[in-house]
Design a protein around this motif. Structure first.
Motif, short mmCIF file in Angstrom:
data_model
loop_
_atom_site.label_atom_id
_atom_site.label_comp_id
_atom_site.label_asym_id
_atom_site.label_seq_id
_atom_site.Cartn_x
_atom_site.Cartn_y
_atom_site.Cartn_z
N PRO A 73 -1.27 18.07 2.01
CA PRO A 73 -1.19 16.62 1.71
C PRO A 73 -2.26 16.12 0.75
O PRO A 73 -2.04 15.11 0.07
N THR A 91 -0.62 16.24 -2.63
CA THR A 91 0.72 15.67 -2.82
C THR A 91 0.74 14.14 -2.70
O THR A 91 1.81 13.55 -2.59
N LYS A 92 -0.41 13.51 -2.76
CA LYS A 92 -0.50 12.07 -2.53
C LYS A 92 0.29 11.25 -3.55
O LYS A 92 0.72 10.14 -3.27
N PHE A 135 5.34 11.17 -5.23
CA PHE A 135 6.45 10.23 -5.36
C PHE A 135 6.59 9.67 -6.78
O PHE A 135 7.59 9.05 -7.12
N LYS A 160 -2.10 6.37 1.47
CA LYS A 160 -1.22 6.50 2.62
C LYS A 160 0.16 6.86 2.08
O LYS A 160 0.35 6.93 0.85
N ASP A 161 1.10 7.14 2.94
CA ASP A 161 2.42 7.56 2.48
C ASP A 161 2.99 6.53 1.51
O ASP A 161 3.11 5.35 1.84
N GLY A 162 3.32 6.99 0.29
CA GLY A 162 3.94 6.11 -0.70
C GLY A 162 2.97 5.14 -1.35
O GLY A 162 3.42 4.18 -2.01
N TYR A 163 1.69 5.38 -1.23
CA TYR A 163 0.72 4.45 -1.83
C TYR A 163 -0.57 5.18 -2.16
O TYR A 163 -1.08 5.97 -1.36
#
Length: 277
Positions: free
Chosen positions: A144, A147-148, A151, A224-227
């Motif tokens: 992770p 991979t931040k 997206f 955080k996820d997607g940000y």
């Protein structure tokens, strides 16, 4: 001189082997064997080619000789011994050779879709070793930390205030350890950014370089996820903040703010919407 000759021979074998010219590998190696000048490289590719032709007994003998002569590509040797063992239906030994790969400090990824591994491809032991090897060879693939900003990968039209302003292409080269951005406006402005997890800072890091040799570096302050939000160092002039947000429709919003030290406020200077082509 001897090293150069050895490397040249290995490159010729490697090229022929990858192109499926097994006869070349066998003929060249056997010619050198007859002259009593065969090296570990000759024996290895002789074995590998014979293995793929189904002569497993002779292949094993040549692999053994290559090993005795200290063939240098240890992971390559272990992978091929695992394939040979699979072909011999000795699945336990095949897994043991994959464990030998994992015991090495450095190694190259093995051909996970190679047809010689087909008999064991659904076995839990093989799947486990394959996942462990992949994680070592491609540490950025699943971690992770790396991979931040995944997206953001894709080809985008960039809109500002409802009008298209630029094109942006985001890819993930270098073993997936970096996001590479190529950004061009409809005018004459262009730039590139290199985005990666910085081990020294323990934070995501972007280096932006434009066509006039301007460079700006940003570092993660929130994720955080997607940000993802990043800022320049506090000593930078100007001091900038940038964020990327994954929207529900799959598009990405990029906001940029500039710090006003006289008012201690962040003022928005860019609001871009990345829409997938």
């Amino acid at each position: 001189m001897l090293l150069a000759i050895g490397l040249n021979a290995q490159n010729q074998y490697f090229s022929a082997y990858n192109q499926g010219d097994l006869s070349y590998c066998i003929e060249q190696a056997e010619e050198r064997m007859q002259l009593d000048s065969a090296t570990a490289i000759d024996y290895f590719y002789h074995a590998a080619a014979l293995m793929r032709k189904g002569d497993l007994k002779t292949a094993e003998q040549s692999f053994k000789k290559a090993n005795e002569l200290k063939f240098q590509g240890r992971s390559f040797y272990f992978y091929h011994m695992a394939m040979l063992s699979t072909s011999q239906k000795n699945y336990e030994r095949s897994i043991a050779y994959l464990d030998s790969v994992l015991s090495l400090s450095t190694f190259s990824y093995f051909p996970i879709e190679d047809s010689l591994f087909m008999p064991i491809k659904d076995q839990a032991e093989f799947k486990s070793r394959k996942a462990q090897i992949r994680a070592k060879v491609f540490p950025c693939d699943e971690d992770p930390k790396h991979t931040k900003l995944d997206f953001w990968i894709g080809n985008w039209d960039v809109f500002v205030n409802g009008s298209k302003r630029a094109d942006s292409k985001i890819s993930r080269p270098e073993g997936n350890c970096m996001l590479y951005e190529y950004y061009t406006t409809l005018g004459d402005f262009s730039g590139q950014s290199f985005n990666f997890f910085d081990q020294q800072r323990n934070a995501y890091h972007q280096i932006w370089i434009n066509f006039k040799a301007g460079k700006t570096e940003y570092y993660e302050v929130e994720a955080k996820d997607g940000y993802l939000m990043m800022e320049t160092d506090s000593t930078s002039n100007p001091r900038l903040r940038m964020s990327y947000t994954l929207l529900e429709d799959g598009n990405v919003r990029q906001l940029m703010h500039q710090y006003d030290s006289s008012k201690a406020t962040w003022n928005q200077v860019f609001d871009g919407l990345y829409i997938k082509k």
